[in-house]
Motif scaffolding. Structure first.
Motif, PDB file in Angstrom:
ATOM      1  N   SER A 198      38.985  37.077  36.355  1.00 27.40           N
ATOM      2  CA  SER A 198      37.665  37.382  35.808  1.00 27.40           C
ATOM      3  C   SER A 198      36.854  36.128  35.508  1.00 27.40           C
ATOM      4  O   SER A 198      37.347  35.186  34.869  1.00 27.40           O
ATOM      5  N   PHE A 199      35.585  36.167  35.884  1.00 27.82           N
ATOM      6  CA  PHE A 199      34.680  35.044  35.649  1.00 27.82           C
ATOM      7  C   PHE A 199      34.456  34.789  34.163  1.00 27.82           C
ATOM      8  O   PHE A 199      34.007  33.713  33.770  1.00 27.82           O
ATOM      9  N   THR A 200      34.785  35.738  33.312  1.00 27.07           N
ATOM     10  CA  THR A 200      34.581  35.569  31.870  1.00 27.07           C
ATOM     11  C   THR A 200      35.671  34.728  31.222  1.00 27.07           C
ATOM     12  O   THR A 200      35.523  34.332  30.054  1.00 27.07           O
ATOM     13  N   HIS A 201      36.747  34.452  31.931  1.00 25.06           N
ATOM     14  CA  HIS A 201      37.906  33.804  31.316  1.00 25.06           C
ATOM     15  C   HIS A 201      37.937  32.306  31.608  1.00 25.06           C
ATOM     16  O   HIS A 201      38.217  31.875  32.729  1.00 25.06           O
ATOM     17  N   THR A 202      37.655  31.518  30.583  1.00 22.97           N
ATOM     18  CA  THR A 202      37.704  30.056  30.689  1.00 22.97           C
ATOM     19  C   THR A 202      38.630  29.509  29.611  1.00 22.97           C
ATOM     20  O   THR A 202      38.851  30.128  28.572  1.00 22.97           O
ATOM     21  N   ASP A 203      39.169  28.308  29.864  1.00 23.61           N
ATOM     22  CA  ASP A 203      40.140  27.730  28.937  1.00 23.61           C
ATOM     23  C   ASP A 203      39.456  26.881  27.866  1.00 23.61           C
ATOM     24  O   ASP A 203      38.220  26.870  27.746  1.00 23.61           O
ATOM     25  N   GLY A 204      40.256  26.160  27.095  1.00 21.21           N
ATOM     26  CA  GLY A 204      39.716  25.373  25.999  1.00 21.21           C
ATOM     27  C   GLY A 204      38.798  24.260  26.418  1.00 21.21           C
ATOM     28  O   GLY A 204      38.011  23.749  25.609  1.00 21.21           O
ATOM     29  N   ARG A 212      42.915  31.992  37.625  1.00 20.99           N
ATOM     30  CA  ARG A 212      41.713  32.116  38.467  1.00 20.99           C
ATOM     31  C   ARG A 212      41.715  31.123  39.616  1.00 20.99           C
ATOM     32  O   ARG A 212      40.973  31.297  40.596  1.00 20.99           O
ATOM     33  N   VAL A 213      42.524  30.091  39.510  1.00 23.21           N
ATOM     34  CA  VAL A 213      42.581  29.067  40.554  1.00 23.21           C
ATOM     35  C   VAL A 213      43.602  29.445  41.628  1.00 23.21           C
ATOM     36  O   VAL A 213      43.626  28.880  42.712  1.00 23.21           O
ATOM     37  N   ALA A 214      44.442  30.406  41.337  1.00 22.97           N
ATOM     38  CA  ALA A 214      45.525  30.790  42.235  1.00 22.97           C
ATOM     39  C   ALA A 214      44.995  31.423  43.516  1.00 22.97           C
ATOM     40  O   ALA A 214      43.985  32.132  43.511  1.00 22.97           O
ATOM     41  N   SER A 215      45.699  31.199  44.599  1.00 23.67           N
ATOM     42  CA  SER A 215      45.377  31.843  45.865  1.00 23.67           C
ATOM     43  C   SER A 215      45.820  33.299  45.840  1.00 23.67           C
ATOM     44  O   SER A 215      46.658  33.701  45.015  1.00 23.67           O
ATOM     45  N   THR A 216      45.264  34.093  46.738  1.00 26.23           N
ATOM     46  CA  THR A 216      45.694  35.484  46.868  1.00 26.23           C
ATOM     47  C   THR A 216      47.175  35.561  47.182  1.00 26.23           C
ATOM     48  O   THR A 216      47.899  36.418  46.663  1.00 26.23           O
ATOM     49  N   GLU A 217      47.635  34.633  48.015  1.00 33.10           N
ATOM     50  CA  GLU A 217      49.049  34.611  48.398  1.00 33.10           C
ATOM     51  C   GLU A 217      49.944  34.411  47.178  1.00 33.10           C
ATOM     52  O   GLU A 217      51.013  35.022  47.060  1.00 33.10           O
ATOM     53  N   GLU A 218      49.505  33.546  46.258  1.00 34.37           N
ATOM     54  CA  GLU A 218      50.301  33.312  45.049  1.00 34.37           C
ATOM     55  C   GLU A 218      50.364  34.569  44.188  1.00 34.37           C
ATOM     56  O   GLU A 218      51.437  34.937  43.684  1.00 34.37           O
ATOM     57  N   VAL A 219      49.218  35.236  44.004  1.00 35.37           N
ATOM     58  CA  VAL A 219      49.181  36.447  43.188  1.00 35.37           C
ATOM     59  C   VAL A 219      50.123  37.511  43.761  1.00 35.37           C
ATOM     60  O   VAL A 219      50.913  38.130  43.033  1.00 35.37           O
ATOM     61  N   LEU A 220      50.085  37.691  45.065  1.00 33.44           N
ATOM     62  CA  LEU A 220      50.924  38.704  45.695  1.00 33.44           C
ATOM     63  C   LEU A 220      52.400  38.319  45.644  1.00 33.44           C
ATOM     64  O   LEU A 220      53.272  39.180  45.457  1.00 33.44           O
ATOM     65  N   ALA A 221      52.683  37.029  45.800  1.00 31.00           N
ATOM     66  CA  ALA A 221      54.067  36.559  45.734  1.00 31.00           C
ATOM     67  C   ALA A 221      54.667  36.832  44.354  1.00 31.00           C
ATOM     68  O   ALA A 221      55.854  37.171  44.237  1.00 31.00           O
ATOM     69  N   LEU A 222      53.861  36.675  43.317  1.00 34.38           N
ATOM     70  CA  LEU A 222      54.349  36.941  41.964  1.00 34.38           C
ATOM     71  C   LEU A 222      54.448  38.443  41.703  1.00 34.38           C
ATOM     72  O   LEU A 222      55.409  38.913  41.076  1.00 34.38           O
ATOM     73  N   ALA A 223      53.478  39.199  42.196  1.00 39.17           N
ATOM     74  CA  ALA A 223      53.530  40.653  42.003  1.00 39.17           C
ATOM     75  C   ALA A 223      54.797  41.240  42.610  1.00 39.17           C
ATOM     76  O   ALA A 223      55.450  42.111  42.003  1.00 39.17           O
ATOM     77  N   GLU A 224      55.175  40.749  43.788  1.00 46.70           N
ATOM     78  CA  GLU A 224      56.316  41.353  44.472  1.00 46.70           C
ATOM     79  C   GLU A 224      57.652  41.046  43.787  1.00 46.70           C
ATOM     80  O   GLU A 224      58.655  41.716  44.059  1.00 46.70           O
ATOM     81  N   VAL A 225      57.669  40.086  42.880  1.00 51.15           N
ATOM     82  CA  VAL A 225      58.891  39.836  42.110  1.00 51.15           C
ATOM     83  C   VAL A 225      59.262  41.068  41.296  1.00 51.15           C
ATOM     84  O   VAL A 225      60.442  41.366  41.080  1.00 51.15           O
TER      85      VAL A 225
END
Length: 578
Positions: A198-204, A212-225
């Motif tokens: 989400s564009f609303t989520h920024t850090d300190g 938000r910096v993660a690639s789609t491949e990374e998100v899917l790789a973690l989901a499949e765990v």
């Protein structure tokens, strides 16, 4: 001999069926039997005459991860009959961590993105853990409600990549390390994987949070765990959760669910009759995921959440188009800009633009009520509507609001009156509550403490069902807050009043149940403030058969358990696997 009998209450069992006057017998934290019993058959008797007895409420979207260390009761949710919470949402868990720099980063991120008090985090959380298993172990035996914890993407990414977590995509080796960490966390009982796009989520530091910096491949790789660990689930938040989903986001939701073979929930579906296409797009997105064999469920709140706004520090107003560059200026410059007629005109126009999306509900300037003022010039304005003050002054609502704020050196506490509190919006909400891809929740309890108070939704909604708008039968409202989330998360023997189920129970007075008026309490560590609403009409609450609320007041009991995936949960299959 039973431990407890709750006698003569109207039992609403969580299935949606009409209430029945009967007794409930409890032994060893479980519901032993339901029927008619003699008082001599139990060590303790609770008279529930003229009361409703229902399952404890399950809040599917909270951020109590840190608060539990200084407030093991998860207040004020516990006062409103919540007996189980899911936390670690939006990719924001506070474990795993590898060193003090991770703790410092995550703490600063929570201050920015979840509105937590920096002082409360500094004084109330010791960060003396590394693994997710260590973190859950700290909670064992030390919580007053049942807690289930999602494993957040940001903590995984920060632990593996350190400062690079907000700078670049991960390498294959780094993704493999994150997968290993996630697997260890799920093995220890983490409920599943959560992430934010989400564009609303920024850090300190004002940068996009690591997920938000993660690639789609990374998100899917973690989901499949998650597929390897029974009883797990997925949660995410993305731009589309606010402004309508793109085709790319629908595809990502679909693939996350299919790769993990697990259901996914997202937060939060808002309904506004002025923007009907938005929520229809979001419901349609969930239906498209289901057509492909996945499962995506939208969380939605059955009330309009009480909140405050202000101009001196970050709040949702900063997310209006073009506002951020003004609102983030140093205080003196900000005040100069807000006094400039050309800037005022631009801000008002931007706020009314289609790009405002879901944040447009905050732009009914005349509906704002003045909560608290701090200057002589504003004396007598507390509690008044901006529209009434503007009418007296012969000025525009928005300009009047800014004049008041400037007179207080930006410190004015404002209570927004949402623009979506109209009959058409409520009728639209009524239709989606029964949708298969919608679940009640999204309180954000434990977060945004200085500006939002969603924890009271169970009592507030039940009151509305019984003596307010009456848009849903109370039996259905209770089902939506008990059995429905229990089934979604695969919680074993929770969510209903049934023989053999855990004795998470609420006894309330149907004539009195409601949320109290919002107020600001300075009761966090360091006397930091939070927006708070107590409960009315909640007589007693039992967690695993132990009394935690008595006559509306908390006891000191800590009978909650850490709900570990695969032990306290079973897999909720997606359509492709049924």
């Amino acid at each position: 001999m039973f431990d407890l009998i709750i006698k003569d209450g109207t039992v609403i069992d969580g299935t949606g069926s009409p209430g029945v006057k009967t007794d409930i017998a409890v032994s060893d934290g479980k519901i032993s039997d339901i029927g008619s019993f003699d008082s001599s058959e139990a060590k303790e008797i609770v008279n529930a005459e003229d009361m409703i007895v229902c399952p404890g409420f399950i809040d599917p979207h909270t951020h109590y991860d840190a608060q539990l260390f200084w407030d093991p009761y998860a207040s004020p949710s516990n006062l409103h009959g919540v007996t189980s919470v899911v936390m670690g949402n939006c990719g924001f868990s506070i474990a795993p961590i590898s060193d003090a720099s991770d703790a410092q980063y995550l703490g600063a991120m929570l201050v920015q993105v979840e509105g937590m008090s920096a002082e409360a985090l500094r004084l109330g959380v010791d960060w003396e853990w590394n693994s997710f298993e260590d973190y859950l172990g700290r909670l064992d035996g030390n919580v007053g409600v049942n807690v289930a914890a999602m494993v957040g993407h940001c903590a995984l990414r920060r632990t593996v990549m350190k400062d690079d977590a907000v700078k670049r995509e991960a390498t294959e080796d780094e993704i493999a390390k994150m997968q290993k960490l996630l697997g260890e966390a799920l093995e220890a009982g983490g409920l599943g994987f959560s992430t934010s796009r989400s564009f609303t989520h920024t850090d300190g530091d004002g940068l996009p949070v690591p997920s938000r910096v993660a690639s789609t491949e990374e998100v899917l790789a973690l989901a499949e765990v998650c597929e390897k660990y029974p009883g797990t689930t997925l949660e995410w938040v993305a731009d589309g959760c606010l402004n309508g989903f793109s085709d790319e986001e629908v595809e990502l939701m679909t693939q996350m669910s299919l790769r993990a073979r697990r259901p996914l929930n997202w937060n939060v579906l808002t309904v506004d009759s002025a923007r009907p296409d938005d929520y229809r797009n979001q419901i349609n997105a969930c239906e498209r995921v289901a057509e492909e064999g996945g499962k995506a469920v939208a969380l939605t709140m059955p009330i309009l959440v009480g909140m405050t706004m202000h101009f001196h520090s970050f709040c949702a107003l900063y997310k209006l188009p073009g506002w951020d560059e003004i609102m983030t200026l140093p205080e003196d410059e900000k005040k100069q800009k807000l006094a400039d007629p050309s800037v005022r005109k631009l801000l008002e126009e931007n706020a009314a633009s289609p790009e405002a999306g879901v944040f447009s509900r905050l732009t009914g300037w005349g509906r704002y009520r003045i909560g608290e003022t701090f200057s002589e010039e504003n004396e007598g304005l507390d509690g008044r509507l901006v529209s009434d003050i503007a009418r007296e002054r012969g000025a525009r609502d928005f300009y009047t609001l800014l004049d008041i704020v400037l007179a207080d050196d930006l410190k004015t506490v404002l209570w927004p009156g949402p623009t979506d509190d109209d009959p058409s919006s409520w009728l639209m909400r009524q239709t989606i509550w029964e949708h298969e891809e919608v679940m009640i929740g999204g309180s954000d309890a434990g977060a945004h403490l200085d500006r939002m108070a969603g924890a009271s939704y169970p009592t507030e909604w039940i009151q509305d069902c019984l003596s307010g708008r009456e848009l849903a039968p109370v039996e259905k409202a209770i089902e939506h807050m008990t059995d429905v989330p229990a089934k979604f998360f695969g919680l074993v023997n929770r969510g209903r009043i049934e023989k053999g189920f855990c004795a998470d129970l609420v006894i309330f007075n149907p004539e009195q149940i409601n949320a109290q008026n919002l107020k600001i309490l300075n009761d966090l560590p360091g006397e930091s403030p939070r927006l708070y609403a107590g409960a009315e009409g909640i007589d007693k609450v039992f967690v695993n058969g132990v009394l935690t609320i008595n006559d509306g007041l908390p006891t000191e009991a800590l009978p909650g358990v850490v709900l570990r995936s695969g032990i306290h949960t079973v897999t909720n299959p997606i359509p492709a696997d049924r």
